[in-house]
Design a protein around this motif. Structure first.
Motif, PDB file in Angstrom:
ATOM      1  N   THR A 118      52.937   9.305  41.869  1.00 27.55           N
ATOM      2  CA  THR A 118      53.484   8.838  43.133  1.00 27.55           C
ATOM      3  C   THR A 118      53.883   7.378  43.010  1.00 27.55           C
ATOM      4  OG1 THR A 118      51.292   8.198  43.954  1.00 27.55           O
ATOM      5  CG2 THR A 118      52.044  10.441  44.434  1.00 27.55           C
ATOM      6  N   GLY A 119      54.596   6.889  44.014  1.00 24.14           N
ATOM      7  CA  GLY A 119      54.965   5.480  44.054  1.00 24.14           C
ATOM      8  C   GLY A 119      55.999   5.087  43.027  1.00 24.14           C
ATOM      9  N   LEU A 120      56.829   6.029  42.575  1.00 22.98           N
ATOM     10  CA  LEU A 120      57.846   5.720  41.579  1.00 22.98           C
ATOM     11  C   LEU A 120      59.043   5.063  42.253  1.00 22.98           C
ATOM     12  CD1 LEU A 120      57.776   9.037  39.536  1.00 22.98           C
ATOM     13  CD2 LEU A 120      56.578   6.913  39.037  1.00 22.98           C
ATOM     14  N   ASP A 121      59.634   4.067  41.575  1.00 22.04           N
ATOM     15  CA  ASP A 121      60.825   3.424  42.104  1.00 22.04           C
ATOM     16  C   ASP A 121      62.014   3.753  41.218  1.00 22.04           C
ATOM     17  OD1 ASP A 121      60.218   2.031  39.863  1.00 22.04           O
ATOM     18  OD2 ASP A 121      59.901   0.093  40.838  1.00 22.04           O
ATOM     19  N   GLY A 122      63.185   3.307  41.627  1.00 22.94           N
ATOM     20  CA  GLY A 122      64.383   3.599  40.845  1.00 22.94           C
ATOM     21  C   GLY A 122      65.033   4.890  41.298  1.00 22.94           C
ATOM     22  N   THR A 123      66.271   5.112  40.846  1.00 25.21           N
ATOM     23  CA  THR A 123      67.043   6.272  41.281  1.00 25.21           C
ATOM     24  C   THR A 123      66.992   7.421  40.276  1.00 25.21           C
ATOM     25  OG1 THR A 123      69.039   5.324  40.316  1.00 25.21           O
ATOM     26  CG2 THR A 123      68.605   4.850  42.647  1.00 25.21           C
ATOM     27  N   ALA A 124      66.776   7.138  38.996  1.00 26.66           N
ATOM     28  CA  ALA A 124      66.770   8.187  37.977  1.00 26.66           C
ATOM     29  C   ALA A 124      65.498   9.017  38.103  1.00 26.66           C
ATOM     30  CB  ALA A 124      66.865   7.578  36.585  1.00 26.66           C
ATOM     31  N   ARG A 125      65.654  10.309  38.325  1.00 30.87           N
ATOM     32  CA  ARG A 125      64.506  11.196  38.469  1.00 30.87           C
ATOM     33  C   ARG A 125      64.732  12.497  37.712  1.00 30.87           C
ATOM     34  NH1 ARG A 125      61.347  10.059  42.977  1.00 30.87           N
ATOM     35  NH2 ARG A 125      61.043   7.824  42.848  1.00 30.87           N
ATOM     36  N   PRO A 126      63.709  13.017  37.075  1.00 29.05           N
ATOM     37  CA  PRO A 126      63.830  14.345  36.465  1.00 29.05           C
ATOM     38  C   PRO A 126      64.007  15.416  37.534  1.00 29.05           C
ATOM     39  CG  PRO A 126      61.931  13.139  35.593  1.00 29.05           C
ATOM     40  CD  PRO A 126      62.402  12.399  36.796  1.00 29.05           C
ATOM     41  N   ARG A 127      64.591  16.530  37.134  1.00 25.93           N
ATOM     42  CA  ARG A 127      64.764  17.675  38.013  1.00 25.93           C
ATOM     43  C   ARG A 127      63.847  18.805  37.555  1.00 25.93           C
ATOM     44  NH1 ARG A 127      71.386  18.095  38.371  1.00 25.93           N
ATOM     45  NH2 ARG A 127      71.754  16.010  39.291  1.00 25.93           N
ATOM     46  N   PRO A 128      63.499  19.729  38.446  1.00 27.14           N
ATOM     47  CA  PRO A 128      62.691  20.881  38.027  1.00 27.14           C
ATOM     48  C   PRO A 128      63.310  21.581  36.828  1.00 27.14           C
ATOM     49  CG  PRO A 128      62.801  20.805  40.415  1.00 27.14           C
ATOM     50  CD  PRO A 128      63.740  19.731  39.912  1.00 27.14           C
ATOM     51  N   GLY A 129      62.486  21.858  35.830  1.00 27.31           N
ATOM     52  CA  GLY A 129      62.944  22.476  34.592  1.00 27.31           C
ATOM     53  C   GLY A 129      63.154  21.501  33.464  1.00 27.31           C
ATOM     54  N   ASP A 130      63.289  20.206  33.771  1.00 30.30           N
ATOM     55  CA  ASP A 130      63.481  19.208  32.718  1.00 30.30           C
ATOM     56  C   ASP A 130      62.233  19.104  31.844  1.00 30.30           C
ATOM     57  OD1 ASP A 130      65.972  18.687  33.675  1.00 30.30           O
ATOM     58  OD2 ASP A 130      65.517  16.707  34.503  1.00 30.30           O
TER      59      ASP A 130
END
Length: 207
Positions: free
Chosen positions: A44-56
């Motif tokens: 939790t508490g992650l910043d930034g716009t780049a995020r993994p998607r389900p399945g990655d």
């Protein structure tokens, strides 16, 4: 994050149609994951716009020095998750990133010097990911183990003794209580473990 090669598609490494990421365990989380089995890693508490998607695909790393401690895949959050996986009574909050473990190497991590860690979650080059997986080698064969925890408890009845037993287990946990483990059928090979590592419980051997 930088790696020894540069391969990106829209800022995210791709392998077999899925994203490839590196996740850095927060400080103190490595010990928590070693001490108690968890099916998933919640961050939790992650910043930034780049995020993994389900399945990655995900390489879970510990820092200082960089080392691979687990592999996993991103799954969709199913609800709220505890802030501290080592404390089931801690306050609960939304799980922003959930990684389902597919391979664990907490007891025997492998070097990850090819990865420079500068943020909690970053895209990872698929070629680097494959090399990290190769370093793990094939999974070890699973076998049956006998695990026990013996506590001398004073109580007025067996039921009270059991209640006190579970109270002590919850209070002290794997950080203080020695657990005894042996291969099934070979009790003479029993070993004691504290803090996830083998611990000598014979005071005469310490003299």
């Amino acid at each position: 994050m930088t790696t020894d090669t540069a391969y990106r598609v829209n800022g995210v490494g791709r392998a077999d149609g899925t994203g490839v990421w590196a996740v850095l365990l927060p400080a103190g989380r490595y010990d928590a994951e070693r001490l108690v089995h968890h099916d998933t890693l919640e961050l939790t508490g992650l910043d930034g716009t780049a995020r993994p998607r389900p399945g990655d695909q995900v390489a879970v790393l510990a820092d200082e020095p960089p080392r691979l401690v687990a592999l996993g895949r991103v799954v969709a959050p199913t609800g709220e998750a505890p802030e501290d996986p080592d404390d089931p009574l801690s306050e609960r909050g939304p799980a922003e990133l959930v990684v389902a473990y597919t391979r664990r190497a907490f007891d025997e991590p492998v070097p990850a010097d090819a990865v420079t860690l500068d943020r909690p979650v970053s895209p990872l080059d698929p070629a680097v990911f494959r090399r990290l997986v190769d370093r793990l080698g094939p999974p070890k064969e699973r076998r049956s183990w006998l695990v026990s925890l013996d506590l001398p408890i004073e109580a007025e009845s067996p039921a009270e003794a059991v209640r006190l037993f579970w109270a002590y287990v919850q209070e002290l946990g794997p950080r203080e209580l020695p657990a005894f483990v042996s291969p099934s059928g070979d009790e003479l090979a029993m070993q004691a473990f504290v803090l996830g590592e083998e611990a000598n419980q014979d005071p005469e051997e310490d003299d």
